[in-house]
Write a protein that holds these residues in place. Structure first.
Motif, PDB file in Angstrom:
ATOM      1  N   GLY A 127       0.807  -1.187   0.000  1.00 26.31           N
ATOM      2  CA  GLY A 127       0.000   0.000   0.000  1.00 26.31           C
ATOM      3  C   GLY A 127       0.847   1.246   0.000  1.00 26.31           C
ATOM      4  O   GLY A 127       2.063   1.219   0.104  1.00 26.31           O
ATOM      5  N   LEU A 128       0.205   2.382  -0.084  1.00 29.13           N
ATOM      6  CA  LEU A 128       0.863   3.675  -0.179  1.00 29.13           C
ATOM      7  C   LEU A 128       1.744   3.959   1.008  1.00 29.13           C
ATOM      8  O   LEU A 128       2.777   4.571   0.880  1.00 29.13           O
ATOM      9  CB  LEU A 128      -0.198   4.776  -0.308  1.00 29.13           C
ATOM     10  CG  LEU A 128       0.313   6.196  -0.267  1.00 29.13           C
ATOM     11  CD1 LEU A 128       1.177   6.443  -1.488  1.00 29.13           C
ATOM     12  CD2 LEU A 128      -0.818   7.158  -0.214  1.00 29.13           C
ATOM     13  N   GLY A 129       1.376   3.507   2.174  1.00 31.58           N
ATOM     14  CA  GLY A 129       2.136   3.831   3.357  1.00 31.58           C
ATOM     15  C   GLY A 129       3.382   3.011   3.542  1.00 31.58           C
ATOM     16  O   GLY A 129       3.945   2.996   4.609  1.00 31.58           O
ATOM     17  N   ALA A 130       3.855   2.346   2.537  1.00 31.15           N
ATOM     18  CA  ALA A 130       4.985   1.447   2.684  1.00 31.15           C
ATOM     19  C   ALA A 130       6.275   2.156   3.039  1.00 31.15           C
ATOM     20  O   ALA A 130       7.179   1.552   3.564  1.00 31.15           O
ATOM     21  CB  ALA A 130       5.175   0.632   1.413  1.00 31.15           C
ATOM     22  N   LEU A 131       6.391   3.431   2.762  1.00 29.30           N
ATOM     23  CA  LEU A 131       7.605   4.149   3.125  1.00 29.30           C
ATOM     24  C   LEU A 131       7.629   4.375   4.624  1.00 29.30           C
ATOM     25  O   LEU A 131       6.627   4.716   5.226  1.00 29.30           O
ATOM     26  CB  LEU A 131       7.662   5.489   2.399  1.00 29.30           C
ATOM     27  CG  LEU A 131       7.767   5.361   0.894  1.00 29.30           C
ATOM     28  CD1 LEU A 131       7.622   6.720   0.253  1.00 29.30           C
ATOM     29  CD2 LEU A 131       9.069   4.729   0.495  1.00 29.30           C
ATOM     30  N   GLN A 132       8.775   4.191   5.206  1.00 32.49           N
ATOM     31  CA  GLN A 132       8.905   4.324   6.649  1.00 32.49           C
ATOM     32  C   GLN A 132       9.962   5.365   6.970  1.00 32.49           C
ATOM     33  O   GLN A 132      11.071   5.292   6.487  1.00 32.49           O
ATOM     34  CB  GLN A 132       9.302   2.975   7.250  1.00 32.49           C
ATOM     35  CG  GLN A 132       9.541   3.032   8.727  1.00 32.49           C
ATOM     36  CD  GLN A 132       9.868   1.666   9.262  1.00 32.49           C
ATOM     37  OE1 GLN A 132       9.308   0.677   8.837  1.00 32.49           O
ATOM     38  NE2 GLN A 132      10.789   1.607  10.192  1.00 32.49           N
ATOM     39  N   ALA A 133       9.603   6.337   7.776  1.00 36.33           N
ATOM     40  CA  ALA A 133      10.556   7.371   8.174  1.00 36.33           C
ATOM     41  C   ALA A 133      11.584   6.794   9.137  1.00 36.33           C
ATOM     42  O   ALA A 133      11.260   5.986   9.986  1.00 36.33           O
ATOM     43  CB  ALA A 133       9.812   8.526   8.837  1.00 36.33           C
ATOM     44  N   PHE A 143       1.884   9.872   4.372  1.00 40.16           N
ATOM     45  CA  PHE A 143       1.268   8.613   3.965  1.00 40.16           C
ATOM     46  C   PHE A 143       0.620   7.989   5.185  1.00 40.16           C
ATOM     47  O   PHE A 143       1.240   7.875   6.230  1.00 40.16           O
ATOM     48  CB  PHE A 143       2.330   7.675   3.380  1.00 40.16           C
ATOM     49  CG  PHE A 143       3.093   8.299   2.246  1.00 40.16           C
ATOM     50  CD1 PHE A 143       2.522   8.387   0.993  1.00 40.16           C
ATOM     51  CD2 PHE A 143       4.352   8.825   2.450  1.00 40.16           C
ATOM     52  CE1 PHE A 143       3.208   8.988  -0.054  1.00 40.16           C
ATOM     53  CE2 PHE A 143       5.048   9.426   1.410  1.00 40.16           C
ATOM     54  CZ  PHE A 143       4.472   9.504   0.157  1.00 40.16           C
ATOM     55  N   ASP A 144      -0.655   7.573   5.050  1.00 40.75           N
ATOM     56  CA  ASP A 144      -1.392   7.080   6.210  1.00 40.75           C
ATOM     57  C   ASP A 144      -1.278   5.582   6.443  1.00 40.75           C
ATOM     58  O   ASP A 144      -1.813   5.053   7.401  1.00 40.75           O
ATOM     59  CB  ASP A 144      -2.860   7.494   6.126  1.00 40.75           C
ATOM     60  CG  ASP A 144      -3.629   6.827   4.994  1.00 40.75           C
ATOM     61  OD1 ASP A 144      -3.099   5.893   4.347  1.00 40.75           O
ATOM     62  OD2 ASP A 144      -4.771   7.254   4.754  1.00 40.75           O
ATOM     63  N   GLY A 145      -0.601   4.860   5.574  1.00 35.36           N
ATOM     64  CA  GLY A 145      -0.447   3.416   5.745  1.00 35.36           C
ATOM     65  C   GLY A 145      -1.618   2.615   5.222  1.00 35.36           C
ATOM     66  O   GLY A 145      -1.638   1.399   5.331  1.00 35.36           O
ATOM     67  N   LYS A 146      -2.613   3.291   4.635  1.00 37.47           N
ATOM     68  CA  LYS A 146      -3.798   2.609   4.114  1.00 37.47           C
ATOM     69  C   LYS A 146      -4.042   2.960   2.652  1.00 37.47           C
ATOM     70  O   LYS A 146      -5.141   2.776   2.154  1.00 37.47           O
ATOM     71  CB  LYS A 146      -5.019   3.008   4.943  1.00 37.47           C
ATOM     72  CG  LYS A 146      -4.902   2.662   6.403  1.00 37.47           C
ATOM     73  CD  LYS A 146      -6.085   3.207   7.166  1.00 37.47           C
ATOM     74  CE  LYS A 146      -5.874   2.996   8.652  1.00 37.47           C
ATOM     75  NZ  LYS A 146      -6.918   3.674   9.429  1.00 37.47           N
ATOM     76  N   GLY A 147      -3.041   3.519   1.980  1.00 39.39           N
ATOM     77  CA  GLY A 147      -3.199   3.892   0.578  1.00 39.39           C
ATOM     78  C   GLY A 147      -3.574   5.348   0.373  1.00 39.39           C
ATOM     79  O   GLY A 147      -3.797   5.783  -0.743  1.00 39.39           O
ATOM     80  N   ASP A 196      -3.836   9.314  -3.182  1.00 38.42           N
ATOM     81  CA  ASP A 196      -4.311   7.944  -3.305  1.00 38.42           C
ATOM     82  C   ASP A 196      -3.294   7.206  -4.161  1.00 38.42           C
ATOM     83  O   ASP A 196      -3.028   7.608  -5.296  1.00 38.42           O
ATOM     84  CB  ASP A 196      -5.685   7.912  -3.974  1.00 38.42           C
ATOM     85  CG  ASP A 196      -6.227   6.500  -4.103  1.00 38.42           C
ATOM     86  OD1 ASP A 196      -5.935   5.656  -3.235  1.00 38.42           O
ATOM     87  OD2 ASP A 196      -6.941   6.239  -5.083  1.00 38.42           O
ATOM     88  N   GLY A 197      -2.686   6.165  -3.623  1.00 39.21           N
ATOM     89  CA  GLY A 197      -1.655   5.482  -4.404  1.00 39.21           C
ATOM     90  C   GLY A 197      -1.253   4.158  -3.815  1.00 39.21           C
ATOM     91  O   GLY A 197      -1.871   3.650  -2.887  1.00 39.21           O
TER      92      GLY A 197
END
Length: 125
Positions: free
Chosen positions: A1-7, A46-50, A64-65
């Motif tokens: 999903g969109l939130g795959a990036l992690q700070a 990114f909210d972790g849900k797309g 949305d992504g």
């Protein structure tokens, strides 16, 4: 999903919660240095849900992504000043923990940017 990036330089993400994050846009190529922060501090989240949101200059939008741990592609809709605006974009996680990406407008304008994990305060309120 969109939130795959992690700070941050922590362990690889496990599950959607670890994948969400807010990123401070620190540079937009071709923009006057203060312009990205004209209204509010510039960021992409990114909210972790797309989903998510972006803010820079007078642009605000909903994202949305989808993507993976190191790359996300998205569409966005929102406003540029008082006019409706929309487009697409992408971000890639860099080895130093920053993001490099591009926000594109449907009229053809593009904004290349660099973002770093949103600073957090350890001071209690």
């Amino acid at each position: 999903g969109l939130g795959a990036l992690q700070a941050g330089p922590s362990a690889p993400p496990r599950g959607r919660r670890a994948r969400k994050g807010k990123w401070r846009i620190t540079n937009i190529r071709g923009y006057v240095p203060d312009n990205p922060d004209r209204v509010d501090p510039a960021y992409i989240q990114f909210d972790g849900k797309g989903g998510g949101e972006l803010v820079f200059g007078c642009v605000t939008g909903s994202i949305d992504g989808e993507g993976g741990i190191s790359h996300v592609e998205f569409d966005w809709t929102g406003c540029d000043e008082m006019d409706e605006a929309a487009g697409g974009g992408w971000v890639e996680l860099q080895s130093d923990g920053s993001l490099e990406g591009q926000i594109c407008f449907r009229n053809g304008d593009e904004a290349d940017f660099i973002a770093k994990p949103w600073p957090t305060s350890s001071t209690a309120c």
